[in-house]
Design a protein around this motif. Structure first.
Motif, PDB file in Angstrom:
ATOM      1  N   MET A   1       0.854  -1.196   0.000  1.00 40.33           N
ATOM      2  CA  MET A   1       0.000   0.000   0.000  1.00 40.33           C
ATOM      3  C   MET A   1       0.887   1.241   0.000  1.00 40.33           C
ATOM      4  SD  MET A   1      -2.980   1.137   2.674  1.00 40.33           S
ATOM      5  CE  MET A   1      -1.834   1.442   4.000  1.00 40.33           C
ATOM      6  N   LEU A   2       0.465   2.253  -0.749  1.00 43.29           N
ATOM      7  CA  LEU A   2       1.230   3.497  -0.819  1.00 43.29           C
ATOM      8  C   LEU A   2       0.363   4.667  -0.363  1.00 43.29           C
ATOM      9  CD1 LEU A   2       3.870   4.944  -1.799  1.00 43.29           C
ATOM     10  CD2 LEU A   2       2.647   5.352  -3.952  1.00 43.29           C
ATOM     11  N   LYS A   3       0.936   5.490   0.523  1.00 43.42           N
ATOM     12  CA  LYS A   3       0.289   6.736   0.918  1.00 43.42           C
ATOM     13  C   LYS A   3       1.165   7.893   0.462  1.00 43.42           C
ATOM     14  CE  LYS A   3      -2.727   5.412   4.716  1.00 43.42           C
ATOM     15  NZ  LYS A   3      -3.201   5.805   6.075  1.00 43.42           N
ATOM     16  N   VAL A   4       0.522   8.921  -0.093  1.00 41.23           N
ATOM     17  CA  VAL A   4       1.229  10.081  -0.626  1.00 41.23           C
ATOM     18  C   VAL A   4       0.709  11.325   0.090  1.00 41.23           C
ATOM     19  CG1 VAL A   4       1.742  11.438  -2.691  1.00 41.23           C
ATOM     20  CG2 VAL A   4       1.462   8.952  -2.865  1.00 41.23           C
ATOM     21  N   PHE A   5       1.640  12.165   0.600  1.00 39.33           N
ATOM     22  CA  PHE A   5       1.259  13.384   1.309  1.00 39.33           C
ATOM     23  C   PHE A   5       1.898  14.586   0.613  1.00 39.33           C
ATOM     24  CE2 PHE A   5       1.169   9.902   4.322  1.00 39.33           C
ATOM     25  CZ  PHE A   5      -0.067  10.068   4.958  1.00 39.33           C
ATOM     26  N   ARG A   6       1.088  15.583   0.323  1.00 38.95           N
ATOM     27  CA  ARG A   6       1.557  16.794  -0.363  1.00 38.95           C
ATOM     28  C   ARG A   6       1.835  17.897   0.641  1.00 38.95           C
ATOM     29  NH1 ARG A   6      -2.256  20.834  -3.983  1.00 38.95           N
ATOM     30  NH2 ARG A   6      -0.595  22.042  -5.003  1.00 38.95           N
ATOM     31  N   TYR A  34       5.334   3.665   1.905  1.00 35.75           N
ATOM     32  CA  TYR A  34       4.951   2.377   1.328  1.00 35.75           C
ATOM     33  C   TYR A  34       5.020   1.317   2.423  1.00 35.75           C
ATOM     34  CZ  TYR A  34       5.370  -2.070  -1.129  1.00 35.75           C
ATOM     35  OH  TYR A  34       5.195  -3.373  -1.540  1.00 35.75           O
ATOM     36  N   THR A  35       3.981   0.541   2.550  1.00 35.92           N
ATOM     37  CA  THR A  35       3.967  -0.552   3.531  1.00 35.92           C
ATOM     38  C   THR A  35       3.630  -1.851   2.814  1.00 35.92           C
ATOM     39  OG1 THR A  35       1.645  -0.104   4.041  1.00 35.92           O
ATOM     40  CG2 THR A  35       3.294   0.938   5.441  1.00 35.92           C
ATOM     41  N   SER A  36       4.234  -2.932   3.320  1.00 40.10           N
ATOM     42  CA  SER A  36       4.023  -4.258   2.739  1.00 40.10           C
ATOM     43  C   SER A  36       3.601  -5.230   3.827  1.00 40.10           C
ATOM     44  CB  SER A  36       5.306  -4.738   2.064  1.00 40.10           C
ATOM     45  OG  SER A  36       5.166  -6.062   1.598  1.00 40.10           O
ATOM     46  N   ASN A  37       2.753  -6.175   3.481  1.00 44.88           N
ATOM     47  CA  ASN A  37       2.307  -7.186   4.440  1.00 44.88           C
ATOM     48  C   ASN A  37       3.340  -8.291   4.626  1.00 44.88           C
ATOM     49  OD1 ASN A  37      -0.170  -5.901   4.872  1.00 44.88           O
ATOM     50  ND2 ASN A  37      -1.066  -6.889   3.061  1.00 44.88           N
ATOM     51  N   PHE A  57      15.351   7.691   1.664  1.00 44.10           N
ATOM     52  CA  PHE A  57      14.330   6.839   2.275  1.00 44.10           C
ATOM     53  C   PHE A  57      14.834   6.178   3.561  1.00 44.10           C
ATOM     54  CE2 PHE A  57      13.682   6.891  -2.296  1.00 44.10           C
ATOM     55  CZ  PHE A  57      12.343   7.253  -2.391  1.00 44.10           C
ATOM     56  N   ASN A  58      13.891   5.949   4.424  1.00 44.08           N
ATOM     57  CA  ASN A  58      14.119   5.112   5.596  1.00 44.08           C
ATOM     58  C   ASN A  58      13.485   3.759   5.281  1.00 44.08           C
ATOM     59  OD1 ASN A  58      14.620   4.081   8.105  1.00 44.08           O
ATOM     60  ND2 ASN A  58      13.008   5.240   9.149  1.00 44.08           N
ATOM     61  N   ILE A  59      14.313   2.732   5.138  1.00 42.35           N
ATOM     62  CA  ILE A  59      13.823   1.437   4.665  1.00 42.35           C
ATOM     63  C   ILE A  59      13.937   0.404   5.789  1.00 42.35           C
ATOM     64  CG2 ILE A  59      14.126  -0.390   2.941  1.00 42.35           C
ATOM     65  CD1 ILE A  59      15.415   1.711   1.121  1.00 42.35           C
ATOM     66  N   THR A  60      12.804  -0.207   6.086  1.00 41.52           N
ATOM     67  CA  THR A  60      12.782  -1.292   7.081  1.00 41.52           C
ATOM     68  C   THR A  60      12.290  -2.558   6.388  1.00 41.52           C
ATOM     69  OG1 THR A  60      10.504  -0.829   7.753  1.00 41.52           O
ATOM     70  CG2 THR A  60      12.260   0.384   8.893  1.00 41.52           C
ATOM     71  N   GLU A  63       8.584  -1.440   5.471  1.00 44.46           N
ATOM     72  CA  GLU A  63       8.228  -0.076   5.056  1.00 44.46           C
ATOM     73  C   GLU A  63       9.350   0.587   4.264  1.00 44.46           C
ATOM     74  OE1 GLU A  63       5.080   1.787   8.298  1.00 44.46           O
ATOM     75  OE2 GLU A  63       7.211   2.271   8.478  1.00 44.46           O
ATOM     76  N   VAL A  64       8.923   1.456   3.334  1.00 43.37           N
ATOM     77  CA  VAL A  64       9.828   2.389   2.660  1.00 43.37           C
ATOM     78  C   VAL A  64       9.193   3.762   2.812  1.00 43.37           C
ATOM     79  CG1 VAL A  64      10.901   3.091   0.492  1.00 43.37           C
ATOM     80  CG2 VAL A  64      10.610   0.658   0.996  1.00 43.37           C
ATOM     81  N   VAL A  65       9.874   4.669   3.553  1.00 48.72           N
ATOM     82  CA  VAL A  65       9.294   5.980   3.875  1.00 48.72           C
ATOM     83  C   VAL A  65      10.318   7.065   3.558  1.00 48.72           C
ATOM     84  CG1 VAL A  65       8.231   7.408   5.653  1.00 48.72           C
ATOM     85  CG2 VAL A  65       7.953   4.913   5.723  1.00 48.72           C
ATOM     86  N   THR A  66       9.880   8.138   2.926  1.00 46.63           N
ATOM     87  CA  THR A  66      10.789   9.266   2.689  1.00 46.63           C
ATOM     88  C   THR A  66      11.172   9.887   4.026  1.00 46.63           C
ATOM     89  OG1 THR A  66       8.831  10.635   2.309  1.00 46.63           O
ATOM     90  CG2 THR A  66      10.014   9.859   0.358  1.00 46.63           C
TER      91      THR A  66
END
Length: 552
Positions: A1-6, A34-37, A57-60, A63-66
């Motif tokens: 799932m991807l969430k986008v914030f402006r 971005y989150t993955s199950n 990005f902060n990658i776990t 999750e992949v998050v800016t």
């Protein structure tokens, strides 16, 4: 799932997808989450074909998050894709209106080009295009031009048709004022069938116009007689009127095609940003307006010709040459126009191919392809090179060759070269990634039988000034550091240029005695001089170098 914030004017708002597409603006900053199950397999993030810096990005594991808001879409326009963990998310990127004029100029330039080469670019957009049947005129814009030419010429000839229309004398039966000399064999039966129109009286016995009906005298005011009258219902006049109707009908069909395929009334842009979907409509909106305007003008002129050929009946068919068309100049001219009206065709499906381009990056590549081809063609022909039939064996998207004496100039679009020489092209990839290949946008190759070949690579990048340097560095890494010349280990290519819609030319290395020469060239409709001058200089200098001939 991807969430986008402006992030816009100190406000943060979530951008939700509509029909699977996120709508974003090129200059705004965005956060991605971005989150993955399941555990993330591929940590690389791509925007189109560009690998984004992982430090963003902060990658776990899930999750992949800016890390902070980023202007991710600054070099995009139109539909773009973001790939995370092998999942693809679609974006529609809007540009600021200040950049609209150049983008519109590229569209209108491409609108006038040969549709046969569009398939080169449509394959990139996953658009399937059917074969376009080439006719004398198959482009709709040229059809409109012909309709305008037909109108202008027929307007010019109308004075001649008014003064010298072709007609024949034909008998016509009609009621006419009675005169004895008008009576013929056809008049008597009519009189006998219309005795109620005869006034009988003994007083008419001595009237010189009286008719003797077996001793009874009568007079008649009108009688049905045959007259020789001017008749404009001739093959030639009918064909001329039919030529008008053919064009008018085709224009009506074109108007319907545009309306059925493109919603010219729907607007996607707002006051500050331009949506690519609106930009792509511009040629079609203009085409619709031109079609409506010329259709109205042709209809008005058609009525004027109808008033000249009063009783003519339009024949919509391919014309046949007759003595009348041959013997009268204005009829001969009209015949040629009507004949061509039957030869002109438009393939609106071919015109829709341009509308199907989804990304500005592809449109920009198309623009540079056509413009470079035009410039190269002009320059080499001024040097008296002739087009050369040569086999394209390097899997290039397009190949064109020119030859003069022992020199050959080859123009490539997307040539492929591998770690080993696999074609007539002597460029090879020399890094360690075996089995892969490089594919620059454009290559101009100068081939001599007695001297080293000269190579000029050009890559089109739809980028701004602040990001074009990074794109140039990528090209230097690929096409200079990691590209060699077969059996010539100490040589590199001679020229590397980035084509971009920037304002100023940048010369990194442009000293005549040092190679490779490297630079950034503005390439856009509002600035064509820099690219024309650069290509002209490269071609003339390479010609002098390989032929030992000085060009004044």
């Amino acid at each position: 799932m991807l969430k986008v914030f402006r992030h816009h004017h100190n406000n943060i708002e979530e951008v939700r997808p509509v029909n699977g597409v996120y709508k974003v603006c090129e200059l705004d900053a965005y956060e991605l989450k971005y989150t993955s199950n399941s555990p993330i397999i591929d940590q690389k993030v791509f925007l189109e074909d560009i690998l984004l810096d992982c430090s963003m990005f902060n990658i776990t594991q899930l999750e992949v998050v800016t890390i902070k808001p980023e202007c991710l879409f600054i070099d995009c326009f139109g539909f773009s894709s973001l790939k995370v963990n092998n999942e693809v998310f679609n974006f529609n990127v809007l540009i600021e209106k200040l950049k609209k004029d150049d983008a519109e100029g590229m569209l209108m330039y491409l609108w006038k080009q040969d549709r046969r080469l569009y398939n080169i670019f449509l394959s990139k957009s996953s658009i399937t295009a059917s074969n376009i049947q080439e006719t004398e005129i198959n482009m709709t814009s040229k059809f409109i031009n012909y309709a305008n030419s037909f109108y202008d010429k027929m307007l010019e000839y109308i004075a001649s048709f008014k003064s010298l229309p072709y007609y024949v004398l034909r008998p016509k039966s009609e009621l006419s004022n009675y005169f004895a000399n008008l009576i013929d064999a056809d008049s008597i039966p009519w009189i006998l069938e219309n005795l109620d129109a005869v006034s009988f009286s003994p007083e008419f016995r001595y009237d010189p116009d009286a008719i003797d009906f077996n001793g009874t005298y009568g007079v008649i005011d009108q009688v049905f007689v045959n007259k020789q009258v001017y008749c404009y219902n001739t093959y030639e006049n009918n064909i001329i009127l039919g030529g008008f109707l053919r064009l008018i009908n085709k224009l009506s069909s074109l108007k319907k095609e545009i309306s059925n395929n493109i919603d010219v009334t729907k607007k996607y842009s707002d006051d500050n940003y331009v949506d690519f979907r609106d930009l792509k409509k511009i040629p079609y909106i203009r085409l619709l307006k031109e079609a409506v305007d010329i259709k109205r003008k042709l209809e008005n002129l058609y009525l004027k010709y109808r008033n000249i050929f009063i009783d003519a009946l339009p024949q919509i068919e391919r014309p046949t040459l007759t003595p009348v068309f041959i013997g009268r100049r204005h009829y001969a001219n009209a015949f040629k126009l009507v004949q061509k009206a039957w030869n002109v065709k438009f393939d609106f499906h071919g015109d829709m191919l341009l509308f199907n381009i989804q990304k500005m990056s592809y449109l920009y590549e198309m623009y540079n392809f056509y413009f470079l081809l035009e410039v190269v063609d002009k320059e080499v022909k001024e040097l008296e090179f002739k087009e050369n039939e040569s086999y394209n064996d390097c899997n290039a998207g397009y190949f064109k060759s020119y030859k003069k004496d022992e020199l050959t100039i080859n123009f490539y679009y997307e040539p492929h070269f591998f770690c080993e020489k696999q074609s007539m092209l002597d460029l090879v990839r020399i890094d360690s990634e075996e089995g892969t290949y490089y594919k620059p946008d454009f290559l101009i190759e100068f081939v001599s039988l007695s001297k080293d070949n000269v190579y000029c690579i050009l890559d089109a990048k739809y980028s701004r000034e602040r990001t074009i340097g990074r794109r140039l560095n990528d090209c230097i890494y690929k096409y200079i550091l990691n590209t060699g010349i077969f059996q010539n280990p100490y040589r590199k290519i001679d020229y590397l240029f980035i084509l971009a819609p920037v304002d100023k030319k940048v010369d990194y290395i442009m000293i005549d005695s040092y190679y490779p020469q490297i630079g950034i060239i503005p390439s856009k409709p509002s600035n064509v001089v820099d690219i024309q001058d650069t290509i002209s200089k490269v071609i003339k200098k390479s010609y002098e170098q390989l032929s030992n001939k000085y060009i004044a």
